[in-house]
Write a protein that holds these residues in place. Structure first.
Motif, PDB file in Angstrom:
ATOM      1  N   UNK A   1      46.333 -45.348 -33.838  1.00 25.81           N
ATOM      2  CA  UNK A   1      45.532 -44.524 -34.752  1.00 25.81           C
ATOM      3  C   UNK A   1      44.634 -45.442 -35.556  1.00 25.81           C
ATOM      4  N   UNK A   2      43.386 -45.020 -35.733  1.00 22.57           N
ATOM      5  CA  UNK A   2      42.418 -45.780 -36.509  1.00 22.57           C
ATOM      6  C   UNK A   2      41.804 -44.849 -37.554  1.00 22.57           C
ATOM      7  N   UNK A   3      41.581 -45.365 -38.757  1.00 16.61           N
ATOM      8  CA  UNK A   3      40.945 -44.593 -39.825  1.00 16.61           C
ATOM      9  C   UNK A   3      39.487 -45.027 -39.908  1.00 16.61           C
ATOM     10  N   UNK A   4      38.578 -44.074 -39.668  1.00 18.18           N
ATOM     11  CA  UNK A   4      37.141 -44.350 -39.736  1.00 18.18           C
ATOM     12  C   UNK A   4      36.495 -43.318 -40.648  1.00 18.18           C
ATOM     13  N   UNK A   5      35.824 -43.771 -41.676  1.00 15.63           N
ATOM     14  CA  UNK A   5      35.107 -42.897 -42.617  1.00 15.63           C
ATOM     15  C   UNK A   5      35.975 -41.730 -43.085  1.00 15.63           C
ATOM     16  N   UNK A   6      37.148 -42.043 -43.593  1.00 17.56           N
ATOM     17  CA  UNK A   6      38.093 -41.064 -44.151  1.00 17.56           C
ATOM     18  C   UNK A   6      38.539 -40.012 -43.137  1.00 17.56           C
ATOM     19  N   UNK A   7      38.536 -40.354 -41.867  1.00 12.82           N
ATOM     20  CA  UNK A   7      39.056 -39.484 -40.820  1.00 12.82           C
ATOM     21  C   UNK A   7      39.981 -40.300 -39.933  1.00 12.82           C
ATOM     22  N   UNK A   8      41.067 -39.680 -39.475  1.00 12.34           N
ATOM     23  CA  UNK A   8      42.022 -40.354 -38.598  1.00 12.34           C
ATOM     24  C   UNK A   8      41.698 -40.013 -37.148  1.00 12.34           C
ATOM     25  N   UNK A   9      41.674 -41.029 -36.291  1.00 13.91           N
ATOM     26  CA  UNK A   9      41.346 -40.856 -34.880  1.00 13.91           C
ATOM     27  C   UNK A   9      42.449 -41.454 -34.024  1.00 13.91           C
ATOM     28  N   UNK A  10      42.806 -40.750 -32.968  1.00 11.26           N
ATOM     29  CA  UNK A  10      43.820 -41.200 -32.022  1.00 11.26           C
ATOM     30  C   UNK A  10      43.120 -41.799 -30.811  1.00 11.26           C
ATOM     31  N   UNK A  11      43.366 -43.083 -30.547  1.00 13.98           N
ATOM     32  CA  UNK A  11      42.727 -43.807 -29.450  1.00 13.98           C
ATOM     33  C   UNK A  11      43.759 -44.140 -28.375  1.00 13.98           C
ATOM     34  N   UNK A  12      43.304 -44.248 -27.140  1.00 13.48           N
ATOM     35  CA  UNK A  12      44.124 -44.792 -26.063  1.00 13.48           C
ATOM     36  C   UNK A  12      45.193 -43.876 -25.494  1.00 13.48           C
ATOM     37  N   UNK A  13      45.282 -42.644 -25.941  1.00 12.54           N
ATOM     38  CA  UNK A  13      46.266 -41.718 -25.388  1.00 12.54           C
ATOM     39  C   UNK A  13      45.692 -41.110 -24.112  1.00 12.54           C
ATOM     40  N   UNK A  14      46.482 -41.143 -23.054  1.00 12.40           N
ATOM     41  CA  UNK A  14      46.007 -40.658 -21.755  1.00 12.40           C
ATOM     42  C   UNK A  14      46.498 -39.238 -21.509  1.00 12.40           C
ATOM     43  N   UNK A  15      45.565 -38.299 -21.500  1.00 13.02           N
ATOM     44  CA  UNK A  15      45.838 -36.915 -21.100  1.00 13.02           C
ATOM     45  C   UNK A  15      45.012 -36.702 -19.833  1.00 13.02           C
ATOM     46  N   UNK A  16      45.656 -36.640 -18.663  1.00 12.57           N
ATOM     47  CA  UNK A  16      44.889 -36.574 -17.416  1.00 12.57           C
ATOM     48  C   UNK A  16      44.071 -35.293 -17.309  1.00 12.57           C
TER      49      UNK A  16
END
Length: 159
Positions: free
Chosen positions: A52-67
């Motif tokens: 999880x990364x916080x960018x401009x006061x928003x949380x983003x989920x990276x690298x999760x694989x949903x085919x």
């Protein structure tokens, strides 16, 4: 159609509990596309490389694989796109503050449906060293052996 009740787990990151010392957990909703939801309902996802990364006061989920959804058309989603997490502002600030101060990492632990809505359990974790991992395995093994010996003794068996 009846409403879904309860918690149905889609994917778990078992390696995260082995590699990190979990300090605090949060439950977050996710902004998903329709084909992602259908793919999740089929029980297909992987959290292994997620963070999880916080960018401009928003949380983003990276690298999760949903085919990709197999019956999807040209509207199908990208398998590893970043997904926005739905958290309260106070939770985002708390996560950002603790992650930057103590050098913690924010990792996904589980992906599940709660009453029909897709949720992700994220955690603040501190990376374990190799000797920490060996120590944790030794503790689990000792507890297992103790329980087995106690069980044998209660059954009247000799050690």
């Amino acid at each position: 159609m009846a409403k879904e009740q309860g918690r149905q787990i889609v994917a778990q990151n078992k390696k995260a509990r082995h590699d990190y010392l979990i300090e605090d957990t949060f439950e977050a909703g996710m902004v998903l596309q329709g084909t992602e939801v259908k793919s999740l309902r089929m029980g297909r996802a992987s959290l292994v490389d997620g963070f999880v990364d916080i960018e401009r006061d928003e949380a983003w989920l990276h690298g999760v694989h949903i085919p990709e959804y197999t019956q999807g058309t040209w509207t199908n989603h990208a398998a590893r796109r970043k997904r926005k997490l739905l958290l309260h502002r106070s939770e985002i600030e708390k996560i950002e503050r603790r992650a930057s101060e103590k050098g913690l990492t924010v990792i996904p632990l589980a992906l599940y449906f709660l009453n029909g809505r897709a949720k992700v359990e994220i955690a603040l974790g501190k990376g374990k060293k190799t000797w920490d991992k060996r120590h944790a395995l030794a503790e689990r093994q000792a507890v297992r052996e103790k329980d087995q010996a106690l069980g044998r003794r209660l059954k009247g068996m000799d050690d």
